[in-house]
Design a protein around this motif. Sequence first.
Motif, short mmCIF file in Angstrom:
data_model
loop_
_atom_site.label_atom_id
_atom_site.label_comp_id
_atom_site.label_asym_id
_atom_site.label_seq_id
_atom_site.Cartn_x
_atom_site.Cartn_y
_atom_site.Cartn_z
N ASP A 167 0.86 -1.18 0.00
CA ASP A 167 0.00 0.00 0.00
C ASP A 167 0.90 1.23 0.00
OD1 ASP A 167 -1.70 2.13 0.55
OD2 ASP A 167 -2.90 1.02 2.00
N ALA A 169 0.23 4.27 0.37
CA ALA A 169 -0.10 5.28 1.38
C ALA A 169 0.48 4.90 2.74
CB ALA A 169 -1.61 5.44 1.48
N ARG A 170 0.57 3.62 3.02
CA ARG A 170 1.06 3.16 4.33
C ARG A 170 2.51 2.71 4.29
NH1 ARG A 170 -3.51 -0.50 7.34
NH2 ARG A 170 -4.73 1.21 8.21
N GLY A 200 -0.21 2.82 -5.50
CA GLY A 200 -0.15 4.25 -5.25
C GLY A 200 0.35 4.98 -6.48
N ASN A 251 -7.25 -0.77 4.40
CA ASN A 251 -7.07 0.67 4.54
C ASN A 251 -8.34 1.37 4.06
OD1 ASN A 251 -6.19 3.29 4.72
ND2 ASN A 251 -4.56 3.12 3.21
N ARG A 254 -8.39 4.76 2.07
CA ARG A 254 -8.12 4.79 0.63
C ARG A 254 -9.44 4.73 -0.16
NH1 ARG A 254 -4.09 3.88 -2.97
NH2 ARG A 254 -2.54 3.41 -1.36
#
Length: 339
Positions: A167, A169-170, A200, A251, A254
């Motif tokens: 991910d 974002a993480r 992403g 998540n 998202r």
Amino acid sequence: MNWLVNAWYQPDRQLRWLMPLRLLYQQVIRHKRQRFLSGAEPAWQAPVPVIVVGNITVGGTGKTPLVTAMIEQLKGWGCTPGIISRGYGGKSSYYPLAVTPDSDPSVAGDEPVMLAQLTGVPVMVAPQRVAAAKGLLNQFPETDIIVADDGLQHYPLGRDIELVVIDGARGLGNGYCLPQGPLREPPGRLKTVDFVVVNGDAPLVAITEPQQLMALVPECLVQVSSGEKRPLTRGSLDDFKQVHGVAGIGNPARFFATCESLGMQVIPHPKDDHAQLTAKDVQFDDQLPVLMTSKDAVKCRSFATAKHWSLLVAAKLPESFWRQLKEKVKQAQSKKVNQ
């Protein structure tokens, strides 16, 4: 446990008091992997190529959309693929279990049912991936390539190609293994896989390995009860200016951000990954539409009303990735023929 998960994804939260458990965990997984690498505990090798799509972090990262896109590519290359999965969240009385689009997600698991619906290929689940693979080949002998949805750390199953999805974002959180951090295996594991796919719009600076960028692109809205599809055009979205957003994925933020990118004002209702939703979870005291992920939609079909919709997304990757993967598949096929 939410406080712990939140702490994992804050780089300044070291959680040093969990270090002894983390070191013990790393020793166990290192020993487990080494036994298979050394041949002390041989992995089962399928007679057809096996592609594992997994992750090294806890929670969802976008593997299932990638598996869906991969199945379509494999079919286009002339392959006859099948899917295996653990069937997380399902509670069947027997395994291996063949999953159909109409299977009960509480029995088969939400992701396998969704994959059966989206891909139209055989799906087999079992807690032990080897049992799932053997069951798939026994019941569907025409299968000439297996895609494992998750299972990177399930070493009894031999594999020809490994992909890790992260991910974007993480990222890798604080960079520590369980329980001090979110990692199932140390970051060095990324050096041993065939592809690192980042869900992403930008490469992760904390990772030095070559990265393939994946975008989850919204395709349409699907009414959960009827299957009616609605395009994501301005006029079609007039009824979705404000929505309740329900997301039981790794998540949820998202998913909510994706909905907002379509011009929607989202009232968020995050749920745990693989949460078993009930009618109460998706009923609210107003007439606003309720928008959920495709994975959540399969659990709500029996009690969904006209106001319940899912957002269908598709994984988009560069053509260079698909060319590289196709070459890897050809190599694996040739290797199996010559064994």
